[in-house]
Structures are given as structure tokens and as C-alpha cells.
Scaffold this active site. Structure first.
Site, PDB file in Angstrom:
ATOM      1  N   TRP A 180      -4.558  -2.127   3.243  1.00 38.03           N
ATOM      2  CA  TRP A 180      -4.017  -2.355   3.729  1.00 38.03           C
ATOM      3  C   TRP A 180      -4.603  -3.983   4.019  1.00 38.03           C
ATOM      4  O   TRP A 180      -4.198  -4.890   3.355  1.00 38.03           O
ATOM      5  CB  TRP A 180      -2.398  -2.692   3.949  1.00 38.03           C
ATOM      6  N   ARG A 222      12.930  -3.238   8.936  1.00 44.63           N
ATOM      7  CA  ARG A 222      12.864  -4.816  10.264  1.00 44.63           C
ATOM      8  C   ARG A 222      14.396  -5.201   9.680  1.00 44.63           C
ATOM      9  O   ARG A 222      15.031  -5.948  10.009  1.00 44.63           O
ATOM     10  CB  ARG A 222      12.001  -5.776   9.882  1.00 44.63           C
ATOM     11  N   PHE A 235       3.733  -9.253   0.087  1.00 43.50           N
ATOM     12  CA  PHE A 235       4.842 -10.743  -0.650  1.00 43.50           C
ATOM     13  C   PHE A 235       6.008 -11.210   0.728  1.00 43.50           C
ATOM     14  O   PHE A 235       6.608 -11.333  -0.425  1.00 43.50           O
ATOM     15  CB  PHE A 235       5.702 -10.026  -1.738  1.00 43.50           C
ATOM     16  N   ASP A 236       5.599 -10.529   2.101  1.00 43.85           N
ATOM     17  CA  ASP A 236       6.354 -10.894   2.832  1.00 43.85           C
ATOM     18  C   ASP A 236       5.444 -12.499   3.041  1.00 43.85           C
ATOM     19  O   ASP A 236       5.974 -13.448   4.066  1.00 43.85           O
ATOM     20  CB  ASP A 236       6.350 -10.421   3.887  1.00 43.85           C
ATOM     21  N   ASP A 257      10.807   2.201  10.983  1.00 46.25           N
ATOM     22  CA  ASP A 257       9.812   1.105  11.804  1.00 46.25           C
ATOM     23  C   ASP A 257      10.115   1.033  12.599  1.00 46.25           C
ATOM     24  O   ASP A 257      11.786   1.601  13.370  1.00 46.25           O
ATOM     25  CB  ASP A 257       9.943   0.020  11.179  1.00 46.25           C
ATOM     26  N   HIS A 294       4.845   2.372  15.230  1.00 42.20           N
ATOM     27  CA  HIS A 294       6.345   2.095  14.632  1.00 42.20           C
ATOM     28  C   HIS A 294       7.087   2.994  14.516  1.00 42.20           C
ATOM     29  O   HIS A 294       7.769   3.201  13.639  1.00 42.20           O
ATOM     30  CB  HIS A 294       5.825   1.602  13.633  1.00 42.20           C
ATOM     31  N   TRP A 299       7.620  -6.702   3.223  1.00 45.81           N
ATOM     32  CA  TRP A 299       7.536  -6.940   5.035  1.00 45.81           C
ATOM     33  C   TRP A 299       8.920  -7.663   5.193  1.00 45.81           C
ATOM     34  O   TRP A 299       9.225  -8.474   4.774  1.00 45.81           O
ATOM     35  CB  TRP A 299       6.688  -6.908   5.816  1.00 45.81           C
ATOM     36  N   ASP A 309       0.217   3.003  10.114  1.00 46.12           N
ATOM     37  CA  ASP A 309      -0.833   2.346  10.885  1.00 46.12           C
ATOM     38  C   ASP A 309      -0.672   1.939  12.399  1.00 46.12           C
ATOM     39  O   ASP A 309       0.214   2.028  12.762  1.00 46.12           O
ATOM     40  CB  ASP A 309      -0.226   1.091   9.569  1.00 46.12           C
ATOM     41  N   GLU A 310      -1.322   0.906  12.361  1.00 42.18           N
ATOM     42  CA  GLU A 310      -1.379   0.351  14.078  1.00 42.18           C
ATOM     43  C   GLU A 310      -0.693   0.862  15.095  1.00 42.18           C
ATOM     44  O   GLU A 310       0.157   0.403  16.089  1.00 42.18           O
ATOM     45  CB  GLU A 310      -0.305  -1.268  13.268  1.00 42.18           C
TER      46      GLU A 310
HETATM   47  C1  ACM Z   1       1.121  -2.790   7.521  1.00 43.21           C
HETATM   48  O1  ACM Z   1       0.906  -4.115   6.991  1.00 43.21           O
HETATM   49  N1  ACM Z   1       1.210  -2.703   8.942  1.00 43.21           N
HETATM   50  C2  ACM Z   1       0.460  -1.483   6.885  1.00 43.21           C
END
Ligand code: ACM
Ligand code: ZN
Length: 762
Positions: A399, A164, A425-426, A193, A268, A475, A332-333
Site C-alpha cells: 500500500w 471508523r 478510494f477514500d 481498527d 490499530h 477507508w 500496518d503503522e
Molecule cells: C493503511 O492504509 N494503513 C494500510
């Protein structure tokens, strides 16, 4: 009289000693420290002896670490048997039971021994923190102690998203140094990502020629960046060459840190599809997104064998660069809508007898799992890899809360805990979102991190054995600079290091706070930016009726509060706050915390406002209750609720979503009167997910508008005894949902606004 005084003094001294045991200012707190009398003095001319060749790198490390400015590094020398004289001796000691354990003895010499070189390295980190706390310009004199220490968990991780936002090689090393200082041993490097591919893959050069670059929209908010237009150049980005990666892997290895590379799949990965459109179901050209829009539907095609060949090729190069056991494959996602309609994906599901796209994701990950396993590596993925079945040898990174971790551990799979509730921590690290640099929505301060217990209570001891440890995730959607990234890490990483190293029964927040000062000083001396909480005791507006008390709180047992009452910004020469102060007129307080090293927190402002209490309402025939209106549809603000269709009205008993309303996009207004027992100032707390607003007597007391998680917000109002008009507006815009209202007064402890306090007209 005199003797009594002396006796009392002795008793008091005894009590004070019992309450404040001597403690070394070391984080993470060591398992065991025994104190001997006297000090061990270190002088600039000492030698660092290492008694095994495997300790040479660590000896060089100590030499650089303790270098005296202007006088250069300390001498290092190999000797099978270290001489007696002054020095620091590094040695291996097979009698130390723990693989990562060490013993540090400071007497005439300092001897650091470990079962392995890794243990010795951790002992050196302890020495470094000890020296930092005990050095003067003239000399270093550290207490004579025997420290026996070893970690609680084998996985002590920190993650960094370099997709990112891209961070250069030098920063990655500085980040690794930070991990080493805290005895962390795993760096999870999020190299891929949607918004950027960051690792050179020789066989697929377009991954970095195309996938590493996007249109520079850094001036726009992350979630509001347009796609690349024809003719626009992609200029934001960067990547690590394979030589860079080798250099960083070696740098980390010298600090006993294993790097876990993450190559995201099946989602991603827009950057990879931008480079090689054949990898996606639709096979259409697209560009690397400059920011976040969600959901992203272009993912790797699970029905196309060329995709698996590509991924195996990529992973083969990745494995050649990263010697560690674990390869992270994301997982993920994944929005799988394209899989639902793609002929190749559908054919795969039929051929493999897969009942839905969840099982197709399991097929995808399992195929990669088999490949990695055949190469002697272990696949790790985010907890979505549990959906549709868990690949045979997979380790799970939990997570979305801890339930994925519990589920996997019960299936006898290894787990790394990194729940978004404690380890992201973001997120913001204070409630002062207006003065903090931009962050993700939620709130996770370092005390929340410190409170985290990685082993869920639900697990049996045998299942708990599968919890490898925990990790902080960084992130970088909002992290545009290195200094901001450091700020987000510290002191949350500091807190996490104690969570994963120190035995649970030795953890103590007050003790941690007292030891943090030394670490803050170290961060300053090493050039790291860090968060310092602002003083407590102020909210934006504080209502009072006659007089008020300015009562500021220092969150630490060190540093001082500097403040002004004239509206000017405090500086290092401002007044030092000592005791509460009475005021009788409107006053603006601006306060900040200054550490002993001169670094300061953000300035926190609070305005004390003198008010005449609102007169009570005349309500004919009040009865207990609360009226609600229910609206259905999606809004992003309480101001838009009136534009939604009103679906239902009725009565309820308190501020909460009434039973039976389960839509993911809905809104409520609640109307009635609240009865307060005496004239005074009342503080309301509204917790809502998503936005809400509290009005008392038709004036906004709390504005908690906009989409957000279940966070609290407070506001005050002065009220005469009796009934007052109350309205709460609330909307739910997807995900979790809640709305709750709490009240406290000068003589009323905080409680949820209860049905007996709420009235409507009969
Ligand atoms: C995540 O925060 N998508 C692993
Ligand atoms: Zn497909």
C-alpha cells in the site's frame, strides 16, 4: 458530381466504421467478442434452464435479476439436456480452459457455459449488462455474439473499513452486490481498527460490549474529537453477530466472492485494549477513540504470552466463520515506542535474540503466521510486515507505493497491489475539494485508477507470477453514510474492475468512457449513488485582457453540459452547451454535467475577470537568480513561516528545495523577478508538499496553503511584457517534500519556470 458524393460517402462510412468498431457496453471489457448478424430477442415468458445442480443458485440469481416488474421472476428449471426453444441455458463445459472463464453465445437461445459455476456466474453478469443496454419497455433484443472471457488476475478485490464508521448488514450485502456486478471476487472486510471492534467473539464478549462503542462525536471533524470523559456514554458503534457474519459469508459465496477478514495487530487495536487492558504493554485502562489522533502508542504487548493466547482464540473463531484461504492480520503503522520500554517486550527481545523492535514485530507476525499455517490458512498483511524480516508463508498487501510489493515478489512471496497512489478510494476524486463531500487529502480520479498497471515493470516474468492482482481500499474516516461510500466507490471500482480483469493490451480509456454510460444507468436502476465529474474548462478565476472564450469540456462521449451565465445555479432546463462562446466583460459561468438518465454532477463555477495587465517593474542591473530564506521548525500554514527562526539565506536558480536541506519540518521563502516575453495572461501551476503560496507583484495568485501531498494548484495573472516581482512561500510539515512552479501563456506551452526567467538585483 453526384457519383463523387456517393463515393465519398462510402469512403467516409468506411472510415467511421474502422475508427469506431462495434463494442458491447460491458465493464470489465471481455477478452473476445465475435459478432454474428441479427439480434436475439428475449421475451418475459422465457425459462432459465440449468443443466447441472451446482448452477441452481446462479439460475435463481438470473431469474431475480431479469424479473419483469409486476410480472415476477422468470421460471427456472433443471434439465440435463436443455430443450431448444427460447430460453437462457446455463451449463458447465470442461473444455473452457480457465477456471473462472465463460462463454456466452446469443443466437436463438442464450447459452452461458463455464468451466465452473463461477465462470457461469460471470457470464450472467455480462448478460445483465447487455440486457440493461438493450432493453426497451416492450422487449429486449441483444446482439448475436459469441463472447469468450476470463480474468487476468485471481485477486480482484475491494476493501471496506467498518471500524471508523459502522455499516449495517444490509449495506454490506449491497456492497457485495456491487463487487459481483463487476466480476470482483474478493471482499476485504476491515473488521478491526482503533475506533471499533466489529465482530462478535464468543470467548471475549467485552470486545463488542466495550470495543464496539465510542462516544458519539460525529458532529466534530475526525481529527479533532476529544477522548471519552468520565460519565460519558459510548453510543456510536455496532458490530456483526456471528449469525450476521455467517449470513454475509453465505451471501457472498452465492456471488462467488470470498471474504478476507482483517483482524488488526499488533497496532490499530485500541478498541481491544479498551475491552481488555491486559493486552497492552502498559495494561492501563483506556477508552475507544472517537476519531483519529496520531500516533496511537497503545498496541498489543509482544512480550506477553497471554496476548498470543488471546489472538489465537480470536483467530480460531474467525477461521470458523470465514472459510477462505486468507486471514488478514493488518500489521500496518505500528508505533512501537511502548515496546522499547516494556520489560516484557525487552525480555522477549533478549530471549529471542532480536536486535530491535522491527525484529520484534517480525517475531509477532511470524508467530501468528505459524499458527494460521498450522490451521491450513495463509496470513496476509500490509507491507509493514516486511520490516524486520518477512514471515515465512506471508502474502503482502503493498500500500505504501509498490516497492513493498516488488520486494516481496522478489522474495517469492505472493503480493496484492493496492498502492495509495491509485487504489485508495477514500481520497478525493476531483480537484474541486470545496464542492466534493469530505475525503482524505489526495486526489485519485477514476482515470488514474484506470491507468494503473498492477505488475511492476521491474519484475521478471517469474517474479511477476507472484502478483495476485489488485484491490481498491475504502477507508471510512470520512465516510459517514452509505450513499457517500457508494459515491466514493463509483466509478473508481468500475475502472479497477477493468484493470484486474481485462488483458492489458485491450485496455483503452476512450473505450472505457464510452461504455461507462451503461454502467451509470445500471447504478441508477439499482439505487447506487455515484460520482459524475463536473465539466472541464473552468477554474475558479480566469483572467482575460480583451475578450475570452468560454470553452467547456464534457469528459464523456455521452450526457450534456448545462450552464448559466447569470450567476444562477443550472438545472435540467438550463441552456445546453454546444460550442465555445466569446465574452468581453466579467462573467460568472456555472456548469454541470447531466447524464442521459437525468442525474447531474456538482455545479462547477468559474469567474472570467477582465483585467488590465500589471506594468513591468523597473529593476536596476538585473542578473539571473533567485533569493531564498530558510527557516527551521514545524508550521501548518505559510502565514506562520515568519514566526520561525531564520536559519540561512542565499541565492538559488529556481523554485525548488535547494540542495542540502533535508529537515522534515522546514520552510522557505523565494524572492525575485520573473521575466515574461509578451503582454498577456499567464497561468501558473504550483505543486507542493506541503503548503505554498505564489505572489506576483505582491498579490496572491495561488493559495495552496495547509498540509497536503504533492498536488498541483493553478492561478492566473495578466502581465505586461517584462519583469514582475515574484514570491513563493513554502513549508514542509513531515513526510515527502517538494515545491515546483510551472508557467504557461497564450503563446507559451507549459514549462517549469526556468533559471533564465528568474532575476535578482545585482
Ligand atoms: C493503511 O492504509 N494503513 C494500510
Ligand atoms: Zn510489551
Amino acid at each position: 458530381m453526384k457519383y463523387i458524393f456517393i463515393a465519398l460517402l462510402l469512403i467516409f462510412t468506411g472510415i467511421i466504421q474502422a475508427q469506431t468498431p462495434k463494442e458491447l457496453p460491458i465493464i470489465p471489457k471481455p477478452v473476445s467478442v465475435k459478432y454474428n448478424t441479427g439480434v436475439c430477442t428475449l421475451t418475459p415468458g422465457i425459462t432459465i434452464w440449468y443443466t447441472d445442480p451446482s448452477l441452481k443458485t446462479t439460475a435463481d440469481f438470473v431469474s431475480k435479476m431479469l424479473a419483469v416488474p409486476g410480472k415476477g421472476k422468470l421460471r427456472t428449471a433443471f434439465a440435463e439436456k436443455a430443450p431448444s426453444g427460447k430460453g437462457i441455458i446455463l451449463a458447465l463445459d470442461g473444455s473452457i480452459p480457465q477456471e473462472e472463464g465463460y462463454r456466452l453465445v446469443s443466437a436463438n437461445n442464450i447459452v452461458i457455459s463455464g468451466k465452473t459455476a463461477k465462470g457461469v456466474f460471470y457470464g450472467v453478469q455480462t448478460l445483465y449488462q447487455l440486457i440493461s443496454a438493450n432493453k426497451t419497455t416492450a422487449a429486449v433484443a441483444i446482439p448475436r455474439v459469441v463472447i469468450d472471457d476470463y480474468p487476468r488476475f485471481p485477486w480482484r478485490g475491494m476493501h471496506l473499513d467498518v471500524s471508523r464508521h459502522f455499516f449495517d448488514k444490509e449495506f454490506i450485502k449491497k456492497y457485495i452486490d456491487l463487487l459481483a456486478l463487476h466480476k470482483m471476487n474478493t471482499f476485504h472486510w476491515h473488521l478491526v481498527d482503533d475506533q471499533g471492534w466489529r465482530i462478535e467473539i464468543k470467548k471475549y464478549p467485552r470486545l463488542t460490549e466495550v470495543g464496539a462503542w465510542r462516544v458519539d462525536h460525529e458532529d466534530l471533524p475526525w481529527n479533532n474529537r476529544p477522548a471519552q470523559k468520565p460519565g460519558e456514554k459510548a453510543t456510536y458503534g455496532g458490530f456483526y453477530t456471528q449469525d450476521d457474519i455467517k449470513e454475509i459469508v453465505a451471501y457472498a459465496a452465492d456471488r462467488f466472492i470470498t471474504i478476507v477478514p482483517e483482524i488488526e495487530m499488533p497496532a490499530h487495536a485500541t478498541c481491544a485494549v479498551a475491552a481488555y487492558p491486559y493486552l497492552s504493554c502498559k495494561q492501563q485502562p483506556l477508552t475507544v477513540p472517537s476519531g483519529g489522533f496520531w500516533p496511537i502508542t497503545d498496541i498489543y504487548c509482544a512480550g506477553n504470552d497471554s496476548v498470543f493466547l488471546f489472538l489465537q482464540d480470536v483467530l480460531t473463531e474467525v477461521m470458523a466463520l470465514f472459510p477462505g484461504k486468507y486471514i488478514h492480520v493488518g500489521g500496518d503503522e505500528a508505533t512501537k515506542t511502548n515496546w522499547e520500554t516494556c520489560p516484557k517486550c525487552q525480555a522477549r527481545m533478549k530471549a529471542e535474540n532480536l536486535k530491535d523492535v522491527g525484529e520484534l514485530q517480525n517475531y509477532f507476525i511470524s508467530r501468528i503466521d505459524k499458527f494460521l499455517t498450522s490451521k491450513g490458512r495463509t496470513l496476509i498483511g500490509w507491507d509493514e510486515i516486511l520490516e524486520g524480516g518477512l514471515a515465512e508463508n506471508a502474502t503482502v498487501m503493498s500500500w505504501r507505493g509498490i516497492s513493498g510489493g516488488i520486494h516481496a515478489a522478489r522474495m517469492r512471496h505472493d503480493v496484492v497491489m493496492t498502492p495509495a497512489s491509485h487504489c485508495y478510494f477514500d481520497y478525493y476524486q476531483s480537484k474541486d475539494k470545496e464542492i466534493e463531500p469530505p475525503a482524505f487529502g489526495g486526489l485519485i480520479d477514476f482515470k488514474t485508477v484506470y491507468s494503473y498497471e498492477p505488475v511492476p515493470a521491474e519484475l521478471t516474468p517469474e517474479e511477476a507470477h507472484h502478483i495476485l492482482g489488485a484491490q481498491g481500499n475504502m477507508w471510512s474516516e470520512f465516510l459517514t453514510t452509505k450513499s457517500h461510500t457508494e459515491y466514493m466507490a463509483l466509478p473508481r471500482l468500475t475502472a479497477l474492475s477493468e484493470v484486474v480483469w481485462t488483458p492489458a493490451n485491450l485496455k483503452n480509456e476512450a473505450s472505457f468512457l464510452s461504455r461507462l454510460n451503461n454502467l451509470y444507468n445500471i447504478y441508477s436502476s439499482l439505487g447506487y449513488n455515484y460520482h459524475i465529474p463536473a465539466p472541464g474548462g473552468l477554474i475558479d478565476t480566469m483572467i482575460f485582457i480583451n475578450t475570452a472564450s468560454i470553452d467547456l469540456k464534457n469528459p464523456f462521449p455521452f450526457g450534456k453540459i448545462l450552464y448559466t451565465l447569470d450567476g444562477s445555479a443550472p438545472n435540467l432546463k438550463s441552456k445546453v452547451y454546444t460550442t465555445p462562446q466569446k465574452i468581453a466583460s466579467q462573467t460568472t459561468v456555472k456548469a454541470m454535467l447531466a447524464l442521459d438518465n437525468g442525474k447531474t454532477s456538482w455545479v462547477k463555477q468559474g469567474v472570467f475577470v477582465l483585467k488590465t495587465p500589471d506594468a513591468p517593474a523597473e529593476v536596476s542591473a538585473p542578473v539571473n537568480g533567485l533569493h531564498f530564506n530558510y527557516y527551521e521548525g514545524a508550521v501548518n500554514s505559510v502565514n506562520q513561516i515568519a514566526s520561525l527562526p531564520l536559519v540561512k539565506s542565499g541565492n538559488t536558480t529556481k523554485i525548488a528545495i535547494p540542495e542540502g536541506f533535508t529537515s522534515d519540518v522546514m520552510a522557505f521563502t523565494f524572492d525575485g523577478w520573473i521575466k515574461v516575453p509578451e503582454t498577456g495572461v499567464y497561468t501558473f501551476k504550483l505543486i507542493s508538499d506541503d503548503g505554498s503560496q505564489l505572489l506576483i507583484n505582491s498579490k496572491i495568485v495561488i493559495n495552496h496553503d495547509g498540509p497536503h501531498g504533492p498536488e498541483p494548484r493553478e492561478g492566473q495573472v495578466a502581465l505586461q511584457k517584462g519583469l514582475h516581482k515574484l514570491q513563493v512561500k513554502y513549508f514542509e510539515a513531515g513526510g515527502g517534500e517538494t515545491v515546483q512552479l510551472y508557467i504557461r501563456g497564450e503563446n507559451m506551452p507549459e514549462k517549469e519556470v526556468s533559471p533564465e526567467m528568474l532575476f535578482i538585483e545585482k
